[in-house]
Every structure is written in structure tokens, then in C-alpha cells.
Write a protein that holds these residues in place. Structure first.
Motif, PDB file in Angstrom:
ATOM      1  N   SER A  30     -15.059   1.239 -17.935  1.00  0.00           N
ATOM      2  CA  SER A  30     -16.273   0.532 -17.485  1.00  0.00           C
ATOM      3  C   SER A  30     -16.263   0.244 -15.989  1.00  0.00           C
ATOM      4  O   SER A  30     -17.273   0.419 -15.305  1.00  0.00           O
ATOM      5  CB  SER A  30     -16.410  -0.802 -18.222  1.00  0.00           C
ATOM      6  OG  SER A  30     -16.694  -0.568 -19.566  1.00  0.00           O
ATOM      7  N   VAL A  33     -16.764   3.438 -13.977  1.00  0.00           N
ATOM      8  CA  VAL A  33     -18.147   3.925 -14.100  1.00  0.00           C
ATOM      9  C   VAL A  33     -19.060   3.061 -13.222  1.00  0.00           C
ATOM     10  O   VAL A  33     -19.886   3.570 -12.448  1.00  0.00           O
ATOM     11  CB  VAL A  33     -18.618   3.894 -15.572  1.00  0.00           C
ATOM     12  CG1 VAL A  33     -20.117   4.151 -15.674  1.00  0.00           C
ATOM     13  CG2 VAL A  33     -17.844   4.918 -16.398  1.00  0.00           C
ATOM     14  N   ALA A  95     -24.654   6.542 -15.410  1.00  0.00           N
ATOM     15  CA  ALA A  95     -23.389   6.122 -16.030  1.00  0.00           C
ATOM     16  C   ALA A  95     -22.777   7.279 -16.822  1.00  0.00           C
ATOM     17  O   ALA A  95     -21.552   7.459 -16.848  1.00  0.00           O
ATOM     18  CB  ALA A  95     -23.628   4.917 -16.940  1.00  0.00           C
ATOM     19  N   ALA A  98     -21.113   9.578 -14.636  1.00  0.00           N
ATOM     20  CA  ALA A  98     -19.846   9.003 -14.160  1.00  0.00           C
ATOM     21  C   ALA A  98     -18.801   8.921 -15.277  1.00  0.00           C
ATOM     22  O   ALA A  98     -17.734   8.352 -15.092  1.00  0.00           O
ATOM     23  CB  ALA A  98     -20.100   7.621 -13.564  1.00  0.00           C
ATOM     24  N   ALA A 100     -19.381   7.987 -18.842  1.00  0.00           N
ATOM     25  CA  ALA A 100     -19.628   7.244 -20.086  1.00  0.00           C
ATOM     26  C   ALA A 100     -20.382   8.156 -21.056  1.00  0.00           C
ATOM     27  O   ALA A 100     -20.974   9.145 -20.658  1.00  0.00           O
ATOM     28  CB  ALA A 100     -20.453   6.003 -19.790  1.00  0.00           C
TER      29      ALA A 100
END
Ligand SMILES: Nc1nc2c(ncn2[C@@H]2O[C@H](COP(=O)(O)OP(=O)(O)OP(=O)(O)O)[C@@H](O)[C@H]2O)c(=O)[nH]1
Ligand SMILES: [Mg+2]
Length: 447
Positions: A30, A33, A95, A98, A100
Motif C-alpha cells: 500500500s 503504491v 494504483a 503501480a 495493486a
């Protein structure tokens, strides 16, 4: 089923436009990201709402929750942006670029459960709370989310554990012929536990009614004022009303709140023999809806003599849960309510007189009690069914213990261990992937 090691992302707010919209990211990556999509030199500080930019998309507020202090128990980043579906989708896509992946329905709550932030009863309560359509449904779900049901189930389990431990101790020392717990004591202890469960189950019928709501179907011959009554109960002019018999051809339904209960109210075509193909289909649908109704409102026209068609409806519903409504009370009455056995509620759908009393009667008929203020302790059919099976095992063990000293401990233990296993299924200490999938696929994406 799902890998909890992936980092997942989803829009957490409802579809459509709004003042704000929230994108949620959860998983080990998390922070990286968020670092990749936010236009910021420094890392996010835990639990600090931080103004940032998602490059080329929007100005946002980002908040980092570091594991285990988050909803899912993992690292979570929540990004509040302007509530445009286009903006929110662009953030989700950034996201995903990146690293996820898109979350499955209920996957955030599933992770909270897998990381022991919630037990299964509480996770299911999250779903119920989101789905709540009445304040009572919301309070019932919130109680369960707070752990009231979980605590009562662990109390039951603790009492059971005590009996099981003593029976096992007796088994471990068979030669001494010594009972760590006497049959009479076992019987008393198990009856006590059974009473605890019965106390919980006493609320089950009302609980299911509160959680799942009821189908209330309005039936009657043509032109008696069914659609008018439907509109009066719904609070707005939803169904077409005309002086022409046979106006309503199809089922019309609406979710309404009757004294805290979520009721699906259904208006139907007037029941009468007809040559019209469309109307005949409507009458057939009315019959089907009536056959599965929780409660039927049989509407009669007080201002005209009762007819053959009225008696047909009265006869067809006589063994069902029903309320007879004597409508058009604003006009001169053509028949006395005494001619109907079982009573009727006088109303005027046109003026609204009697509608409040009818609402109260509906609540009474659905719950068999006037009090609906307190949230029921148990409401989910899965919990109720498992608890019922637990009770059956306890009763079987208690009966065996009552027979006397000769009952072998193993015999009782089998039942008690099964009872404990069922309790663990309720709280989710023991589950299968299928069950989890079944529960969480009903959630929305983002929860
Ligand atoms: N005076 C009076 N008229 C009413 C009342 N309720 C309904 N009506 C009238 O009765 C007629 C039929 O009403 P609807 O609500 O369409 O009756 P329905 O049972 O849905 O009729 P169908 O759909 O044809 O089966 C309309 O002219 C209504 O205005 C009432 O309480 N008082
Ligand atoms: Mg109608």
C-alpha cells in the motif's frame, strides 16, 4: 480463495457523483503504491490526513493506517478525492499501474476477518449494516458488529467447555471409577446451557423479520381500492388508480418501513374471471404473489354489497396470515363488519382514516408483539440454523446424562464436541472457503 498478500484497490464510496469519493488500498505494498501515485516527496505519516496530488487527476487527502491498526489489519491508504466516477476510476487505474489489483466484493472485510480484526458474525454484521433500510435494521447490525452476539456465544461455549473438560478428565482416569462430574450435575449444567441458547433463539423469528423483512401482498377483487391502499401505505402515488375495474395488470412493489420493519409491499391485479389475456396474466401473477406472501391484506369495499369475487378471495386466504381491510369507510356502509368472522380493520384509502391503525396491525401480525424498539440479539438465518443444531446436540447429551450413572462419557462427549464445533462455525473459528465465498460475494466491491 483470494491471496491476502496481494495489494488491493477499490472505490469505497457508492457509484455515482458525490461531494467526496474514497479510494481504498490495502496490502503489503500500500505505501509504495501510494508513493507512486501521489505527487509528494515525503512518505505519508500514519494517521495524518495529508493534502496531496494524484498526478494529473485531482487534489486529494491521503491517510495511511499502518498494520495492524487498520480496518483490514494490513497497511491501508485511503484517498479522498472529489466524488466524480471518472476521477475515482482514474485513481484506481493509477494504483493498478503501480502494482495493486482490483478488489473482489467484500475483500477488505474478508481480510479484516482473516486478520482477526472481526469474527465472522461481526463481518456479516458489516454487510447487514450497509444493507440496512430501517433504523431498527441498522441498530440490530451495529449491535452485532459491536460483539453482543459474539459475547453471548462465547458465554455458551465457556459453559460447555467446562463440562467437556471435566468429562475428559473422567475419561483420562478410567480405572479409578471416579467421576469428575456426576451425571446429575452434567444434566443440570447442560440444561443451563440449553436454556441460554433457547433465550437467544426466542428472538430468532423477530430477528429474521427485522433483518430480512417481509412480503406483504394486497389482494382483493377488482376496484375495491387495492392500489389506493398501496399508495396510502407507501406515502406517494406509485400505483395507477382509476374508477375502471381491472386497472392494475401487473405486480407493483415498493420497499417501505412499517414501524421499523422493512416491508416489501406488493399491489396486485384485482382477482376476477376475465377474457382479457393481459389481465388474465395479471390475475395469475397476483395469485403467485399471494401464495408466497408473509402477510396478505385482503381488501373489501365497504360501500358495496359483498360479491362472489370477494368471498372467493376470503375463502382462498382463510388459512393464511392475513388482515381483512374494509375500505371506503368514508362512504355509507353496505354491510356490517360483524358478518366477517375474525374481524376487519376499517379504513379509507382516500382520506387516510384508519391507515395508522392498519400499520400497527401489520407490525403486530408480523412480529406477534407490539414492542419493536429493541434490536433482536440474533437475526441472521445462518446463525439461527447453526444454533438450532447446537441445541439439538445439547438436548441429546442432556437426555443421555439423565438416564444415569451408566452413560459412558464418550457418548456425551461426541454430542458436546459437535455442539462446540457448530458454535465455532457461527463465529468463524472453523469455516470453509465455500462458506467465506458465499458470505463475502454478497458484499459490494470496496467494502
Ligand atoms: N370513496 C372512496 N373511494 C375510494 C377509496 N379507495 C379507492 N377508491 C376509489 O375506488 C376506485 C378504484 O380504486 P383502485 O385503488 O384503483 O382499486 P383497485 O382495487 O386497485 O382496482 P383494480 O386495480 O382495478 O383491481 C377509484 O375510483 C378510487 O378513487 C376510498 O377509501 N374511498
Ligand atoms: Mg389497482
Amino acid at each position: 480463495m483470494f491471496s491476502p498478500d496481494d495489494t488491493i484497490v477499490a472505490i469505497a464510496t457508492p457509484p455515482g457523483r458525490g461531494g467526496l469519493g474514497v479510494v481504498r488500498i490495502s496490502g503489503p505494498a500500500s505505501q509504495s503504491v501510494a508513493g507512486a501515485i501521489l505527487d509528494r516527496a515525503q512518505a505519508l505519516e500514519p494517521r495524518h490526513a495529508t493534502l496531496a496530488r494524484v498526478r494529473g487527476i485531482d487534489e486529494v487527502i491521503a491517510t495511511l493506517f499502518v498494520a495492524p491498526h487498520s480496518y483490514t489489519g494490513q497497511d491501508v491508504v485511503e484517498i479522498s478525492a472529489h466524488g466524480s466516477p471518472v476521477v475515482l476510476r482514474a485513481i484506481v487505474e493509477a494504483a493498478m499501474t503501480a502494482g495493486a489489483r482490483l478488489a473482489a466484493p467484500g475483500e477488505f472485510t474478508l481480510r479484516a476477518y482473516l486478520n482477526a480484526r472481526l469474527d465472522l458474525v461481526q463481518a456479516e454484521a458489516v454487510g447487514d449494516l450497509i444493507d440496512a433500510a430501517t433504523p431498527l435494521q441498522a441498530r440490530t447490525a451495529f449491535d452485532q458488529l459491536e460483539g453482543t452476539l459474539t459475547r453471548r456465544i462465547s458465554d455458551v461455549d465457556a459453559s460447555l467447555f467446562d463440562v467437556v473438560a471435566r468429562l475428559e478428565a473422567s475419561l483420562d482416569f478410567p480405572d479409578e471409577g471416579y467421576h469428575f462430574i456426576e451425571p446429575r450435575e452434567i444434566h443440570a449444567a447442560l440444561s443451563g446451557v440449553a436454556a441460554q441458547i433457547e433465550g437467544l433463539l426466542a428472538d430468532a423469528k423477530r430477528g429474521r423479520m427485522v433483518r430480512d423483512g417481509a412480503h406483504v401482498v394486497i389482494a382483493g377483487r377488482a376496484n375495491v381500492g387495492k392500489s389506493s391502499l398501496f399508495n396510502a401505505l407507501a406515502g406517494h402515488d406509485r400505483a395507477i388508480v382509476t374508477t375502471v375495474p381491472g386497472t392494475t395488470r401487473d405486480l407493483v412493489s415498493e420497499r417501505i418501513d412499517v414501524g421499523g420493519l422493512a416491508v416489501t409491499l406488493v399491489d396486485t391485479a384485482g382477482l376476477r374471471p376475465t377474457e382479457d389475456v393481459v389481465e388474465r396474466e395479471g390475475v395469475e401473477r397476483a395469485r403467485r404473489a399471494t401464495s408466497i406472501a408473509t402477510l396478505i391484506l385482503v381488501v373489501l369495499d365497504r360501500s358495496e354489497p359483498l360479491r362472489e369475487d370477494d368471498w372467493v378471495v376470503l375463502e382462498a386466504t382463510k388459512d393464511r396470515s392475513r388482515i381483512i381491510v374494509a375500505n371506503k369507510g368514508d362512504r355509507a356502509a353496505e354491510w356490517s363488519r360483524d358478518i366477517l368472522s375474525g374481524g376487519s380493520i376499517p379504513v379509507s384509502a382516500s382520506t387516510g382514516v384508519g391507515i395508522e391503525q392498519l400499520r400497527q396491525e401489520i407490525v403486530n401480525a408480523l412480529t406477534s408483539r407490539e414492542e419493536l424498539r429493541d434490536p433482536p440479539a440474533i437475526s441472521n438465518a445462518r446463525h439461527i440454523a447453526l444454533l438450532g443444531r447446537t441445541l439439538a446436540h445439547l438436548e441429546s447429551a442432556a437426555d443421555a446424562a439423565a438416564i444415569g450413572v451408566e452413560t459412558p462419557e464418550e457418548f456425551l462427549l461426541t454430542d458436546l464436541q459437535q455442539a462446540r464445533a457448530l458454535l465455532e462455525e457461527i463465529t468463524g473459528r472453523r469455516t470453509t472457503d465455500d462458506l467465506l465465498q458465499h458470505i463475502f460475494e454478497r458484499f459490494c466491491v470496496g467494502k
